[in-house]
Design a protein around this motif. Sequence first.
Motif, PDB file in Angstrom:
ATOM      1  N   SER A   1       0.818  -1.202   0.000  1.00  0.00           N
ATOM      2  CA  SER A   1       0.000   0.000   0.000  1.00  0.00           C
ATOM      3  C   SER A   1       0.856   1.257   0.000  1.00  0.00           C
ATOM      4  O   SER A   1       1.738   1.418   0.856  1.00  0.00           O
TER       5      SER A   1
ATOM      6  N   SER B   1       0.874   0.897   7.519  1.00  0.00           N
ATOM      7  CA  SER B   1      -0.529   0.486   7.477  1.00  0.00           C
ATOM      8  C   SER B   1      -0.815  -0.495   8.605  1.00  0.00           C
ATOM      9  O   SER B   1      -0.015  -1.387   8.891  1.00  0.00           O
TER      10      SER B   1
ATOM     11  N   THR C   1      -9.652   5.686   8.042  1.00  0.00           N
ATOM     12  CA  THR C   1      -8.346   5.214   8.493  1.00  0.00           C
ATOM     13  C   THR C   1      -7.612   6.210   9.368  1.00  0.00           C
ATOM     14  O   THR C   1      -6.656   5.846  10.049  1.00  0.00           O
TER      15      THR C   1
ATOM     16  N   ASN D   1     -10.527   6.531   3.225  1.00  0.00           N
ATOM     17  CA  ASN D   1     -11.494   5.611   3.811  1.00  0.00           C
ATOM     18  C   ASN D   1     -11.359   4.222   3.193  1.00  0.00           C
ATOM     19  O   ASN D   1     -10.797   4.051   2.113  1.00  0.00           O
ATOM     20  N   GLU D   2     -11.908   3.247   3.889  1.00  0.00           N
ATOM     21  CA  GLU D   2     -11.858   1.860   3.412  1.00  0.00           C
ATOM     22  C   GLU D   2     -13.218   1.203   3.581  1.00  0.00           C
ATOM     23  O   GLU D   2     -13.908   1.418   4.588  1.00  0.00           O
TER      24      GLU D   2
ATOM     25  N   LYS E   1     -12.142  -1.666  -1.060  1.00  0.00           N
ATOM     26  CA  LYS E   1     -11.516  -0.498  -1.672  1.00  0.00           C
ATOM     27  C   LYS E   1     -10.995   0.421  -0.584  1.00  0.00           C
ATOM     28  O   LYS E   1     -11.630   0.607   0.458  1.00  0.00           O
ATOM     29  N   ARG E   2      -9.825   1.015  -0.836  1.00  0.00           N
ATOM     30  CA  ARG E   2      -9.230   1.976   0.089  1.00  0.00           C
ATOM     31  C   ARG E   2      -8.720   3.170  -0.700  1.00  0.00           C
ATOM     32  O   ARG E   2      -8.106   3.011  -1.759  1.00  0.00           O
TER      33      ARG E   2
ATOM     34  N   GLU F   1      -6.199   5.053  -5.520  1.00  0.00           N
ATOM     35  CA  GLU F   1      -7.259   4.176  -5.033  1.00  0.00           C
ATOM     36  C   GLU F   1      -6.774   2.732  -5.081  1.00  0.00           C
ATOM     37  O   GLU F   1      -6.241   2.280  -6.088  1.00  0.00           O
ATOM     38  N   GLU F   2      -6.954   2.030  -3.991  1.00  0.00           N
ATOM     39  CA  GLU F   2      -6.562   0.620  -3.910  1.00  0.00           C
ATOM     40  C   GLU F   2      -7.807  -0.258  -3.950  1.00  0.00           C
ATOM     41  O   GLU F   2      -8.712  -0.099  -3.134  1.00  0.00           O
TER      42      GLU F   2
END
Length: 441
Positions: free
Chosen positions: A25, A34, A371, A381-382, A408-409, A418-419
């Motif tokens: 990340s 993280s 987060t 946010n996640e 999604k994070r 965006e992850e």
Amino acid sequence: MIKKLVLVFIVLFTIQSYAQESTASPYSFYGIGSLKFKGTVENRSMGGLSIYTDSIHVNLRNPASYAGNNLAAFNGETRPVKFAVGGSYSSITLKSTTGSDDASSTTFDYLALSVPVGKFGFGFGLLPYTSVGYKLESLNEDDAIENRFRGEGGVNKAFFGLGYQISEKFSVGIDVNYNFGNIQNSTIEYNFDNDGNPLQFQSRENNRSDLSGLNINLGLSYKTMLNENLELVSGLTYTPESNLSSENERSFSTITISSSTGQEFVSNTVEVDLDALDLKETDLILPSKFSIGAGIGKPRKWFVGVEYASQRTSNFSNPLYVFSDEDGNPINKYENASSFSLGGFYIPQYDAFRGYLKRVVYRAGLHYEKTGLNIKNESINEFGISFGLGLPVGTFFSNANLGFEIGKRGTTNSNLIEENFINFQLSLSLNDKWFQKRKYD
């Protein structure tokens, strides 16, 4: 018992053998990385729900779970000794406004043991708490590389816990955690000649922080039967604010970079006198955290619950790294964090003699989390949805747990990343009876 311990260590060795970076990340760039610790596979398969406690699963987030009622299967004399080991694999798609890339990571998640002693219960183990693993680049106005950032490491947690059953319904507990680890990162600032070609020699800043410190986690658990079939389960935890000591090193290196492989070769290095800057030894603030939740269900049949947690992340600070705006004013990258979890499980028939699938535990849940990171005025946010299976193995209600999570994070707003992630989790929850009363006619 020996066979079960051998199985635990085989699984642990396998997880470690295939482990790469424990996170991919880019948001692990901030703070101490993280957050890795979100509970056991059982917890994560229910959206991160950690309020449910029983006598056959380890609950690492509420130390009150070390105590509890004895098992009828053990003639009401004791509870089983519980072993737990788990790991996970993550596949991540990193997306920005200009493109996307894929990354993956494999990690060991926890190793724990819980031992009952009358109304007391003891727990101890080891797990990663945070993880750092990023490779980032920024471009200048000519779309040429301007800076390259790399980081690795993280903080681990070794814990010892004690739980006590005050009454049939009420238990309390405390975990004492020793946090330790190191974080290493580097930043390369690229310089160019008048024709836009990179210079032969570039500058690299190197940092290392060795971290250590103690903190505690307090827990309460309350369970009561509302009627013959319906049970109320509730839990509460609180982690006070604490300090993490950091011994720091910083140096600057002159390097050359291979144009074909990107490999970096150091020409010379100059150590920075951090003592003169009063940065050789610093204290990081680990924010306080509070969680509360409740749910209802039929024992050994089904359960559904909700949980809310909040953390004073805005209090986090690290004097070694201070972010500033264009005018040199400090910027706080942190805001208070919070999370909401909804989840539960269903067991068709836990004591079925025939039909293996009837004894499988089916779990599902979802979670939403702020987060605590705020970058370019965007909250990171996640959101995730999770599913899981508890597969019976061996005796004494031991099981293998499989978990699957998609989510999604982050965001692509303000040129952020965006992850989109898919997580697979595997754990063993093994139970045994160590202390048996010998009976003679």
